[in-house]
Design a protein around this motif. Sequence first.
Motif, short mmCIF file in Angstrom:
data_model
loop_
_atom_site.label_atom_id
_atom_site.label_comp_id
_atom_site.label_asym_id
_atom_site.label_seq_id
_atom_site.Cartn_x
_atom_site.Cartn_y
_atom_site.Cartn_z
N TRP A 364 34.66 -46.70 -12.00
CA TRP A 364 35.29 -45.35 -11.47
C TRP A 364 34.07 -45.13 -9.85
CZ3 TRP A 364 36.82 -41.95 -15.10
CH2 TRP A 364 37.72 -42.16 -15.93
N VAL A 365 32.68 -45.84 -10.26
CA VAL A 365 31.43 -45.00 -9.67
C VAL A 365 32.27 -45.73 -7.38
CG1 VAL A 365 29.07 -45.40 -8.11
CG2 VAL A 365 29.85 -44.82 -10.83
N LYS A 366 31.91 -47.07 -7.56
CA LYS A 366 31.99 -48.12 -6.59
C LYS A 366 33.67 -47.54 -6.04
CE LYS A 366 30.76 -52.43 -9.37
NZ LYS A 366 29.55 -52.49 -7.69
N GLU A 367 34.49 -47.16 -7.32
CA GLU A 367 35.65 -46.29 -5.79
C GLU A 367 35.55 -45.18 -5.36
OE1 GLU A 367 39.03 -46.31 -8.93
OE2 GLU A 367 39.44 -48.33 -9.45
N ASP A 368 34.71 -44.07 -5.73
CA ASP A 368 34.66 -42.96 -6.23
C ASP A 368 33.42 -43.24 -4.26
OD1 ASP A 368 36.03 -42.02 -7.32
OD2 ASP A 368 34.66 -40.89 -8.90
N ILE A 369 32.72 -43.34 -4.54
CA ILE A 369 31.47 -44.39 -3.45
C ILE A 369 32.55 -44.55 -2.29
CG2 ILE A 369 29.99 -45.38 -2.42
CD1 ILE A 369 29.35 -42.91 -3.43
N GLY A 370 33.71 -45.81 -1.94
CA GLY A 370 34.66 -45.84 -1.25
C GLY A 370 35.70 -44.82 -1.00
N THR A 371 36.09 -43.83 -1.50
CA THR A 371 36.34 -43.12 -1.45
C THR A 371 35.71 -42.10 -0.24
OG1 THR A 371 38.44 -43.05 -3.11
CG2 THR A 371 38.25 -40.96 -1.96
N LEU A 372 34.38 -41.32 -0.98
CA LEU A 372 33.44 -40.66 0.22
C LEU A 372 33.09 -40.96 1.57
CD1 LEU A 372 31.65 -39.61 -2.85
CD2 LEU A 372 32.71 -37.96 -2.06
N ARG A 373 33.22 -42.49 1.74
CA ARG A 373 33.10 -42.71 2.77
C ARG A 373 34.19 -42.81 3.74
NH1 ARG A 373 32.23 -47.96 3.69
NH2 ARG A 373 31.78 -47.05 5.30
N ARG A 377 32.18 -36.93 4.41
CA ARG A 377 32.05 -35.23 3.88
C ARG A 377 30.32 -35.60 3.39
NH1 ARG A 377 36.01 -31.95 2.84
NH2 ARG A 377 34.23 -30.29 2.96
N SER A 378 29.72 -36.86 2.91
CA SER A 378 28.36 -36.43 3.41
C SER A 378 27.73 -37.48 4.35
CB SER A 378 28.29 -37.25 1.79
OG SER A 378 27.89 -36.34 1.11
N PRO A 379 26.25 -37.28 4.63
CA PRO A 379 25.30 -38.11 5.63
C PRO A 379 25.82 -39.30 5.87
CG PRO A 379 23.88 -36.26 4.46
CD PRO A 379 25.42 -36.30 3.82
N ALA A 380 26.34 -39.82 6.41
CA ALA A 380 26.50 -41.75 6.57
C ALA A 380 25.56 -42.01 5.94
CB ALA A 380 27.45 -42.07 7.78
N GLU A 381 24.45 -41.84 6.24
CA GLU A 381 23.53 -43.23 6.15
C GLU A 381 23.27 -42.81 4.62
OE1 GLU A 381 18.67 -44.18 7.28
OE2 GLU A 381 19.70 -42.41 8.54
N THR A 382 22.96 -41.60 3.70
CA THR A 382 23.10 -41.70 2.22
C THR A 382 23.74 -41.98 2.11
OG1 THR A 382 22.41 -38.89 2.72
CG2 THR A 382 22.78 -40.42 0.67
N LEU A 383 25.25 -42.84 2.34
CA LEU A 383 26.55 -42.77 1.50
C LEU A 383 25.94 -44.05 1.28
CD1 LEU A 383 29.47 -40.29 2.39
CD2 LEU A 383 28.60 -40.91 -0.05
N THR A 384 25.77 -45.16 2.44
CA THR A 384 25.63 -46.37 3.05
C THR A 384 24.97 -46.14 2.30
OG1 THR A 384 26.15 -45.84 5.18
CG2 THR A 384 25.21 -47.82 4.92
N SER A 385 23.55 -46.11 1.60
CA SER A 385 22.64 -46.75 1.23
C SER A 385 23.37 -46.90 0.05
CB SER A 385 21.54 -45.71 1.09
OG SER A 385 20.45 -46.38 0.57
N PHE A 386 24.49 -45.40 -0.84
CA PHE A 386 24.44 -46.28 -2.11
C PHE A 386 25.59 -46.87 -2.70
CE2 PHE A 386 24.82 -42.69 -5.31
CZ PHE A 386 25.80 -43.70 -6.64
N ALA A 387 25.97 -46.98 -0.85
CA ALA A 387 27.52 -48.00 -1.05
C ALA A 387 26.86 -49.59 -1.86
CB ALA A 387 28.06 -48.15 0.17
N GLU A 388 25.10 -49.79 -0.72
CA GLU A 388 24.97 -50.75 -1.15
C GLU A 388 24.48 -51.26 -2.17
OE1 GLU A 388 21.77 -50.54 2.45
OE2 GLU A 388 23.30 -53.04 4.04
N TRP A 389 23.51 -50.17 -3.08
CA TRP A 389 22.96 -50.54 -3.60
C TRP A 389 24.52 -50.57 -4.86
CZ3 TRP A 389 24.04 -47.00 -7.85
CH2 TRP A 389 22.53 -46.87 -9.69
N CYS A 390 25.38 -49.73 -5.36
CA CYS A 390 26.33 -50.33 -5.83
C CYS A 390 26.75 -51.39 -6.03
CB CYS A 390 27.02 -49.14 -6.36
SG CYS A 390 28.12 -48.49 -5.44
N GLY A 391 27.07 -51.98 -4.23
CA GLY A 391 27.88 -53.09 -4.75
C GLY A 391 29.65 -52.28 -3.82
N ALA A 392 29.34 -51.18 -3.72
CA ALA A 392 30.61 -50.88 -2.72
C ALA A 392 31.52 -51.30 -1.27
CB ALA A 392 30.99 -48.88 -2.91
N VAL A 393 30.64 -53.00 -1.04
CA VAL A 393 30.65 -52.86 0.17
C VAL A 393 31.21 -54.10 0.34
CG1 VAL A 393 29.00 -51.12 1.44
CG2 VAL A 393 28.14 -53.08 0.48
#
Length: 393
Positions: A364-373, A377-393
């Motif tokens: 769910w975390v991977k799916e929701d981070i993908g949706t947020l990206r 609606r959040s800073p792109a760099e912060t979302l990118t860092s989170f997405a990289e960390w959890c493998g949502a990229v």
Amino acid sequence: MAAHTALEVGRRVAFYRRLARMTQCELANAAGLGAGTLQKIERGARGAGDSVLESIADALGVEVERLLRDRKGIADYVHAAMPGLHKVLASYDDPDDGPVRSLAELREAVAAVVTQRLQSQYVGTMRVGPDLLTELLRALAIAPADARAEVARLVVAACRAVDAAAYKSGAVDLSARLVGLMRWAGQQADDPMTASTVAYVRAEVHFVSRTHEAGLRALERAIDTVPPPNGIAASAARGSLHMRAAVIAGRAQQADVAAEHMTLAADLASQVREGVYDGTAFGPDSVRVHEVSLAVSLGEGHLQRALDIARTWAPPRGLPSERRSGFYIELARAQLWAGRPQDAFECLSLARQMAPQHVREHRWVKEDIGTLRRLRRSPAETLTSFAEWCGAV
């Protein structure tokens, strides 16, 4: 470059290309590559040498380390432990001879992996789990009659800890086999409380296979076998099963049945203090967490209940981190569905702080981070860092 590494690198190349708003042709031209070559790299169909990756990184305006970042997670440790676990599962009822520590030492070792599970330290569990299970099964094979039941309970507890790591990492087939081992050992324990623990964990199989109605029936049968709630242990065992039954009934979209089980769980929780009973956290706070989970399981029309709970209550620090982080993962989904993306991201960030190993592998975390990206609606760099960390990229 190994095949799985090529795939990961390709996914990151594609991720940063999209982030830079470049087409494959544009990136290929900027990096001095053929368009077909870049396509194969992004698909993971071919590897890329150092010079090629440096050219791609220069064209994207990122450091080459961003494309090569190691994202080793629980799944890697589970994969590494699989040979040992397969040996355990193949010969659990006829283990090889070998050293066995004293019962006191085995109790201490099992208590350590149980604590790791409750605190979402799955990597540590996978480092010691296969050897510990092997030793416990040896101990069970040679245990005298008066110690056999206790050793069987230790096998169940250790197996549950290893299963948690397998289940959280997505190794569902391995998880199902570990649950089977738990059921076998639970029968050796000849203890209704151990049987209730096994039934609680076995529900994972039904969640994964989406056989929610069958899972609900199994839990309700298990509830019937637990002794009457005349003491703390029995109340906690029954209450835990009612919590689990409520959520799986919610997944089956049986709202009335779910509500009945949750009410019964809350009644039993009022009779005990929040704590860990036979390896399962139960009490008023755990019931509150499961109320949020139920609201999310039921979906639209029920999500407001999750938001209402979160408005006035948060899981206390005394709850195991696995349960606390689960609360925020579920709440994030409710907030996202309610049109509150920033609140959702804050919840996921809180969950990450509490239990990074749990959050990093959660589907769910991977799916929701993908949706947020996509919503941006959040800073792109912060979302990118989170997405990289959890493998949502």
